[in-house]
Write an enzyme that holds these catalytic residues in place. Structure first.
Site, short mmCIF file in Angstrom:
data_model
loop_
_atom_site.label_atom_id
_atom_site.label_comp_id
_atom_site.label_asym_id
_atom_site.label_seq_id
_atom_site.Cartn_x
_atom_site.Cartn_y
_atom_site.Cartn_z
N GLY A 46 -16.87 -14.04 -24.62
CA GLY A 46 -17.03 -15.11 -23.62
C GLY A 46 -15.67 -15.66 -23.24
O GLY A 46 -14.74 -15.66 -24.04
N GLN A 51 -9.46 -21.09 -19.69
CA GLN A 51 -8.69 -20.32 -20.68
C GLN A 51 -7.66 -19.40 -20.01
O GLN A 51 -6.77 -18.89 -20.68
CB GLN A 51 -9.63 -19.51 -21.58
CG GLN A 51 -10.49 -20.42 -22.47
CD GLN A 51 -11.39 -19.60 -23.37
OE1 GLN A 51 -12.48 -19.23 -22.99
NE2 GLN A 51 -10.91 -19.31 -24.58
N CYS A 99 -12.63 -18.27 -30.96
CA CYS A 99 -12.27 -18.61 -29.60
C CYS A 99 -10.96 -17.90 -29.25
O CYS A 99 -10.03 -17.93 -30.05
CB CYS A 99 -12.09 -20.12 -29.47
SG CYS A 99 -11.68 -20.66 -27.81
N LEU A 100 -10.93 -17.28 -28.07
CA LEU A 100 -9.71 -16.56 -27.68
C LEU A 100 -8.52 -17.50 -27.53
O LEU A 100 -7.38 -17.05 -27.58
CB LEU A 100 -9.94 -15.79 -26.36
CG LEU A 100 -10.96 -14.64 -26.46
CD1 LEU A 100 -11.22 -14.04 -25.09
CD2 LEU A 100 -10.47 -13.56 -27.44
N HIS A 141 -20.77 -22.99 -26.18
CA HIS A 141 -19.33 -22.95 -26.48
C HIS A 141 -18.52 -22.90 -25.18
O HIS A 141 -17.54 -23.63 -25.02
CB HIS A 141 -19.06 -21.72 -27.36
CG HIS A 141 -17.62 -21.45 -27.67
ND1 HIS A 141 -17.13 -21.38 -28.95
CD2 HIS A 141 -16.56 -21.19 -26.85
CE1 HIS A 141 -15.82 -21.11 -28.90
NE2 HIS A 141 -15.46 -20.98 -27.65
N GLU A 142 -18.97 -22.06 -24.24
CA GLU A 142 -18.20 -21.90 -22.99
C GLU A 142 -18.33 -23.13 -22.09
O GLU A 142 -17.35 -23.54 -21.46
CB GLU A 142 -18.65 -20.63 -22.25
CG GLU A 142 -18.47 -19.33 -23.02
CD GLU A 142 -17.09 -19.11 -23.59
OE1 GLU A 142 -16.11 -19.63 -23.02
OE2 GLU A 142 -16.97 -18.44 -24.63
N HIS A 145 -15.95 -25.70 -23.05
CA HIS A 145 -14.59 -25.49 -22.52
C HIS A 145 -14.42 -26.19 -21.16
O HIS A 145 -13.36 -26.72 -20.85
CB HIS A 145 -14.31 -24.00 -22.31
CG HIS A 145 -13.78 -23.30 -23.52
ND1 HIS A 145 -12.59 -23.64 -24.13
CD2 HIS A 145 -14.26 -22.26 -24.24
CE1 HIS A 145 -12.38 -22.83 -25.16
NE2 HIS A 145 -13.38 -21.98 -25.26
NI NI Z 1 -13.66 -20.47 -26.67
#
Ligand code: NI
Length: 176
Positions: A46, A51, A99-100, A141-142, A145
């Site tokens: 995701g 990001q 998380c990236l 989660h997304e 963000h």
């Molecule tokens: Ni994330």
């Protein structure tokens, strides 16, 4: 398509509140393509637009699972524009999240087990879906963000401070 740079902690942009997409146009479809390519390259399941330093309410996702190691998986790319949670279940589920933007850090997080989500697709069409399992966790989660919230915000203050300090220190060392 192009791979974009993923920003990581302690980048302050991760705390921005992203703005709604007003029109689903060519530029937005291009951004979606770039986000998917960036997500697959990372690799991750995701990615939110912030990001890649774009403060727009957009998310890409692919939850296609590999049954066996090394097996070819048919990609199932998904794009969510202006996603919002309409309702959340009272029962919770726990997943180990990563998380990236917080590379190589994983912790268990408890969230509603099921959510109803509304979003636009790349044609600007409205969809409503019930999400459960990994899908429910990932979309929550997304969407977090898009509101400047990170999964480490759900951890104890001790754990959160420790990981934030670790990334701040790594950034200072990299800047030297
Ligand atoms: Ni994330």
């Amino acid at each position: 398509m192009a791979i974009r740079e993923i920003i990581v902690l302690p980048d302050k942009q991760l705390r921005l509140i992203s703005k709604p997409v007003e029109t689903v146009n060519t530029e937005i479809r291009q951004l979606a393509d770039d986000m998917l390519e960036t997500m697959y390259d990372a690799p991750g399941i995701g990615l939110a637009a912030i990001q890649v330093a774009i403060p727009l309410r957009m998310v890409t996702m692919d939850l296609a699972k590999r049954e066996k190691e090394g097996e070819e998986v048919k990609p199932q790319p998904r794009v969510f524009i202006n996603p919002e949670i309409l309702a959340s279940s009272e029962d919770l589920s726990v997943y180990e999240e990563g998380c990236l933007s917080i590379p190589e850090y994983y912790e268990e997080v408890e969230r509603p087990a099921r959510v109803r989500v509304r979003f636009l697709d790349l044609d600007g069409k409205v969809h409503e879906e019930d999400a459960e399992g990994l899908y429910a966790t990932c979309i929550q989660h997304e969407i977090d963000h898009l509101n400047g919230v990170l999964f480490v915000d759900y951890l104890s203050k001790l754990k959160r401070d420790r990981v934030i300090k670790k990334f701040a220190k790594a950034a200072r060392l990299a800047a030297k």
